[in-house]
Enzyme design. Structure first.
Site, PDB file in Angstrom:
ATOM      1  N   ARG A 189     -23.845  14.129  -7.884  1.00 32.35           N
ATOM      2  CA  ARG A 189     -22.876  15.212  -7.705  1.00 32.35           C
ATOM      3  C   ARG A 189     -21.439  14.697  -7.626  1.00 32.35           C
ATOM      4  O   ARG A 189     -20.498  15.385  -7.999  1.00 32.35           O
ATOM      5  CB  ARG A 189     -23.238  15.963  -6.419  1.00 32.35           C
ATOM      6  N   ILE A 234     -18.892  24.985  -5.781  1.00 32.73           N
ATOM      7  CA  ILE A 234     -20.011  24.213  -6.311  1.00 32.73           C
ATOM      8  C   ILE A 234     -21.138  24.464  -5.312  1.00 32.73           C
ATOM      9  O   ILE A 234     -20.979  24.201  -4.120  1.00 32.73           O
ATOM     10  CB  ILE A 234     -19.698  22.707  -6.382  1.00 32.73           C
ATOM     11  N   SER A 235     -22.247  24.979  -5.769  1.00 27.48           N
ATOM     12  CA  SER A 235     -23.353  25.314  -4.862  1.00 27.48           C
ATOM     13  C   SER A 235     -23.856  24.085  -4.120  1.00 27.48           C
ATOM     14  O   SER A 235     -23.685  22.951  -4.565  1.00 27.48           O
ATOM     15  CB  SER A 235     -24.506  25.936  -5.647  1.00 27.48           C
ATOM     16  N   ALA A 236     -24.520  24.337  -3.005  1.00 24.64           N
ATOM     17  CA  ALA A 236     -25.115  23.259  -2.214  1.00 24.64           C
ATOM     18  C   ALA A 236     -26.220  22.577  -3.024  1.00 24.64           C
ATOM     19  O   ALA A 236     -26.947  23.247  -3.769  1.00 24.64           O
ATOM     20  CB  ALA A 236     -25.684  23.812  -0.916  1.00 24.64           C
ATOM     21  N   HIS A 240     -29.222  23.917  -5.916  1.00 24.01           N
ATOM     22  CA  HIS A 240     -29.448  23.418  -7.278  1.00 24.01           C
ATOM     23  C   HIS A 240     -30.893  22.945  -7.425  1.00 24.01           C
ATOM     24  O   HIS A 240     -31.576  23.292  -8.394  1.00 24.01           O
ATOM     25  CB  HIS A 240     -28.488  22.268  -7.600  1.00 24.01           C
TER      26      HIS A 240
END
Length: 168
Positions: free
Chosen positions: A48, A75-77, A81
């Site tokens: 990430r 940005i999603s956790a 994802h």
């Protein structure tokens, strides 16, 4: 950021904060967000960190969403994802579509899962976000990760695809 602080209060700082991608992946596996070797390999190969702005690098491996104020998106956790990728059961030669692809992280990880015979496309409605995703994609390629099957398009998902592409 507020969301990271909330998650740290909810799970405790030791659960939310990781200092490396390796540690993050280990925790995601322990919490059963990652259950397959395919998703583990993809998220290990595509860290990430390169997708996170420099001023937030210290939070890159927190299991929390990150707000990118300049671009007005999150940005999603990482656990989100991982759980989405596991639920989608993406495999080789599939076609993956990421609507609202943002920094490109999920699209590139999905590109790893579909392999060279598949494709992963990300859609955005703002050119500055597409430019960000392209910069991040170039960083991965410069680091030696092949991403020939990943593309980003400036397009409204509610309008028909002029090229008639379909997705799995």
């Amino acid at each position: 950021n507020f969301l990271a602080q909330f998650l740290m209060q909810l799970h405790g700082p030791a659960e939310a904060q990781c200092s490396s991608n390796r540690e993050l992946i280990r925790r995601l596996k322990a919490r059963r967000a990652i259950t397959s070797t395919e998703v583990e390999e993809a998220m290990t190969t595509i860290p990430r960190g390169p997708f996170v702005p420099d001023e937030q690098k210290h939070e890159a491996y927190f299991d929390a969403p990150l707000r990118l104020h300049k671009f007005l998106f999150n940005i999603s956790a990482p656990h989100m994802h991982a759980m989405c990728l596991e639920a989608l059961d993406i495999g080789p030669a599939m076609a993956f579509l990421d609507i609202g692809s943002g920094c490109g992280y999920l699209t590139v990880v999905a590109g790893r899962l579909v392999g060279e015979a598949g494709r992963a496309d990300g859609l955005e409605i703002r050119q500055d976000i597409i430019d960000l995703a392209h910069r991040n994609l170039r960083q991965m390629e410069e680091a030696g990760v092949t991403c020939n099957n990943v593309r980003f398009f400036l397009r409204n998902c509610f309008l028909p695809d002029p090229q008639g592409r379909t997705y799995d």
